[in-house]
Design a protein around this motif. Structure first.
Motif, PDB file in Angstrom:
ATOM      1  N   THR A  66      -3.391  16.446   1.498  1.00  0.00           N
ATOM      2  CA  THR A  66      -2.140  15.695   1.643  1.00  0.00           C
ATOM      3  C   THR A  66      -1.633  15.768   3.084  1.00  0.00           C
ATOM      4  N   SER A  98       3.500  13.008  -1.765  1.00  0.00           N
ATOM      5  CA  SER A  98       2.050  12.901  -1.573  1.00  0.00           C
ATOM      6  C   SER A  98       1.258  13.709  -2.591  1.00  0.00           C
ATOM      7  N   GLY A  99       1.927  14.641  -3.299  1.00  0.00           N
ATOM      8  CA  GLY A  99       1.187  15.476  -4.227  1.00  0.00           C
ATOM      9  C   GLY A  99       2.056  16.029  -5.334  1.00  0.00           C
TER      10      GLY A  99
END
Length: 347
Positions: free
Chosen positions: A185, A252-253
């Motif tokens: 990420t 992003s994660g």
């Protein structure tokens, strides 16, 4: 199950005890006819020579009760049946009985009722998945007062009455998940730590993973992530997590601390324009489907089958051979991706 002595086998085969001993231990000469007779009886009674090293002075039968969440409610526990079967097949000839008792992982009363039932059976030992912290501590104390040995798996809880714990270092597990997340990420993005369906798990179980995850990033000098914790439950269709994803500008994660990782992967189907990496736990079929399709990036394998097998083996060998019980057995933290998951499925 009847335990057969060499004398019993000799009478059934119509040969001498010495002949049976020579066949079992593969020493000395035995006629083909006698060999055939003895082997026929050994096959019929499912005799296991490698397990007959039990001391002659120790002829007591032992009962171990396994108290587990119902796998029909939480499929994470399904592999435990294989672990119990493996232990039973190894030790059944030596007088070890393993009885399984299931409780509802969403209901503390179910957990307490099953423990009360097992206590009345007065087994020699119990092995427990202590999902409910306070109720588990109370039950474990009661077993100890009754001189019943206690082994626990999966969730570590603090108690002097526990003889053995088998599981993983959950803080380290969280750190490994963080390292993986950092690799896949962008450095200045947001990561959500998602605790799904907390009632299925001891809260501290998830919190230890979160602690390791946060510790890693807090001690990293090269990353600048925003970490957000999100508790979300199925009864509101995981709305809390859904809203967190929908409202985030830079996610992003997602790190899922439970086996419900597939729930997050399915949810992200509603956000086709977002590129979000997912790391979670356990080799559930639904998780593996999303892992294989690339929607889940990594799974950490907690190996419940091996946990209960090792816990049962510790107890059995203590009873049979006076082996000391190891206070703590920590399993390896296996990282699973789409390329290697097949090699773990038949373990």
């Amino acid at each position: 199950m009847k335990k057969y002595t060499i004398k019993d086998i000799a009478q059934l085969a119509g040969v001498s005890k010495g002949t049976v001993d020579r066949v079992i231990h593969k020493r000395g000469k035995v006629s083909e006819k006698a060999l055939e007779k003895v082997n026929k009886i050994l096959a019929e009674i499912d005799y296991q020579p490698n397990l007959m090293a039990r001391s002659l002075k120790n002829n007591k039968d032992y009962v171990i009760c396994a108290l587990l969440p119902n796998p029909d409610i939480d499929p994470y526990w399904k592999p435990c049946k294989k672990g119990i079967d493996q232990a039973y097949n190894e030790y059944k000839s030596l007088g070890i009985t393993i009885d399984t008792h299931l409780f509802d992982p969403t209901d503390t009363e179910s957990f307490l009722e099953v423990n009360a039932k097992v206590l009345k059976l007065n087994p020699d030992a119990v092995i427990i998945a202590p999902l409910f912290y306070n109720e588990a501590k109370k039950s474990i104390s009661t077993y100890s007062e009754a001189n019943i040995l206690v082994s626990i798996i999966n969730n570590r809880i603090g108690s002097d009455d526990i003889n053995n714990f088998v599981g993983q270092d959950l803080v380290q597990s969280g750190r490994i998940a963080a390292r993986l997340m950092e690799m896949i990420t962008p450095k200045d993005s947001e990561i959500i730590i998602a605790h799904l369906d907390e009632f299925f798990h001891n809260a501290s179980f998830m919190q230890q993973k979160e602690k390791g995850f946060r510790d890693y990033f807090e001690n990293s000098l090269t990353s600048d992530y925003t970490l957000t914790t999100c508790n979300s439950i199925e009864s509101n269709h995981y709305k809390t997590l859904y809203d967190a994803i929908n409202n985030s500008k830079n996610i992003s994660g997602i790190f899922v601390t439970t086996s419900k990782t597939y729930k997050v992967a399915k949810m992200l189907e509603d956000f086709p324009n977002l590129s979000i990496k997912i790391i979670g736990y356990d080799l559930l079929e639904k998780n593996l489907n999303y892992l294989n399709s690339g929607n889940i990036d990594f799974l950490i394998h907690q190996n419940p089958k091996q946990q209960i097998y090792l816990g049962l083996s510790q107890l059995a060998e203590h009873f049979l051979f006076d082996k000391p019980i190891t206070e703590e057995l920590l399993l390896p933290i296996d990282i699973i991706n789409s390329e290697n998951y097949n090699s773990y499925l038949n373990q």
